[in-house]
Design an enzyme around this catalytic site. Sequence first.
Site, short mmCIF file in Angstrom:
data_model
loop_
_atom_site.label_atom_id
_atom_site.label_comp_id
_atom_site.label_asym_id
_atom_site.label_seq_id
_atom_site.Cartn_x
_atom_site.Cartn_y
_atom_site.Cartn_z
N SER A 140 0.87 -1.19 0.00
CA SER A 140 0.00 0.00 0.00
C SER A 140 0.90 1.23 0.00
O SER A 140 2.09 1.13 0.36
CB SER A 140 -0.85 0.01 1.27
OG SER A 140 -1.50 1.25 1.44
N TYR A 153 -2.19 -0.07 10.84
CA TYR A 153 -2.33 -0.45 9.43
C TYR A 153 -1.05 -0.10 8.67
O TYR A 153 -0.51 -0.92 7.93
CB TYR A 153 -3.55 0.23 8.80
CG TYR A 153 -3.71 -0.14 7.33
CD1 TYR A 153 -4.05 -1.44 6.97
CD2 TYR A 153 -3.49 0.78 6.31
CE1 TYR A 153 -4.17 -1.82 5.63
CE2 TYR A 153 -3.61 0.42 4.97
CZ TYR A 153 -3.94 -0.88 4.63
OH TYR A 153 -4.05 -1.25 3.31
#
Length: 251
Positions: A140, A153
């Site tokens: 990501s 995260y």
Amino acid sequence: MSKTILITGASSGFGKAIAEKFAAAGWNCIITGRRAERLNELAAQLSRQYSIRVLPLVFDVQDRDAVATAIGQIPADWQQIDILVNNAGLALGRDPFDQASLNDWDTMINTNVKGLMYVTKAVLPYLINRQKGHIINIGSTAAKEVYKEGNAYCASKHAVDALSKAMRIDLLPHHIKVTAIHPGAAETEFSMVRFKGDQEKANLVYEGYKALQAEDIAEILFYAANLPEHVCINDLVVTCLAQANSYYTHK
Ligand code: NDP
Ligand code: 8X3
């Protein structure tokens, strides 16, 4: 002979689009996730539409034994795996460090980091046996930059970045390619999961610009997977036109 791809998290979003893209190109697909009904539906649709073979495997990547059993017991005629896509993952919550839930943190780390490691360890004997293969990890932009209230995260995706580098080094003797693809904001079920079913909050994430779509990532991954034998894309950050990085999106 048809090639085989194993995709984790194929019941929605990127994983589903990747399965559709490869199936359309004649690849046999092993699709995994927790939602059996969705996987079975997708398997039926893809095998009917493209005359390919699809093997749905239902397990939670957090469950080490379930991963080892499901992948360890893949039928012999499915063991010639060419590509593993480590895609299953999630964000839960967007809270300041002091207020975030320990359960959310556990689930993110157990899924995004440990799950990816368990699946890779279980698939590797098949790749090493053939002395070839390609592991594609979905990171990501959160693997590259830490943003406000992204804490665990971002940490989990930074770990995916580090693990991709580690695999690339350690698997060199086995001729296994390792590619990490790092998407920015993409319109999937990701935000509905992150905001725990709050549709309004989820919609806000994609409001005012054209975010990446799951099919965009499938297209890019397909390109990376079909390069000549000696060529490997190591690391790829991909955002939509409106997004520069984790901090700046033009809305
Ligand atoms: P989706 O929520 O649409 O898909 C997530 C997939 O992961 C589902 O198929 C889900 O299947 C599976 N999954 C989640 N937890 C588990 C688990 N414990 N065990 C097995 N499978 C699991 O989101 P995306 O397609 O967007 O996300 C795919 C990956 O891309 C994730 O790793 C995410 O972090 C990453 N990513 C997403 C971005 C975005 O903006 N959308 C941007 C950058 C990266 P099931 O629920 O059936 O188990
Ligand atoms: C998903 C993209 O910006 O929500 O990994 O972290 S972001």
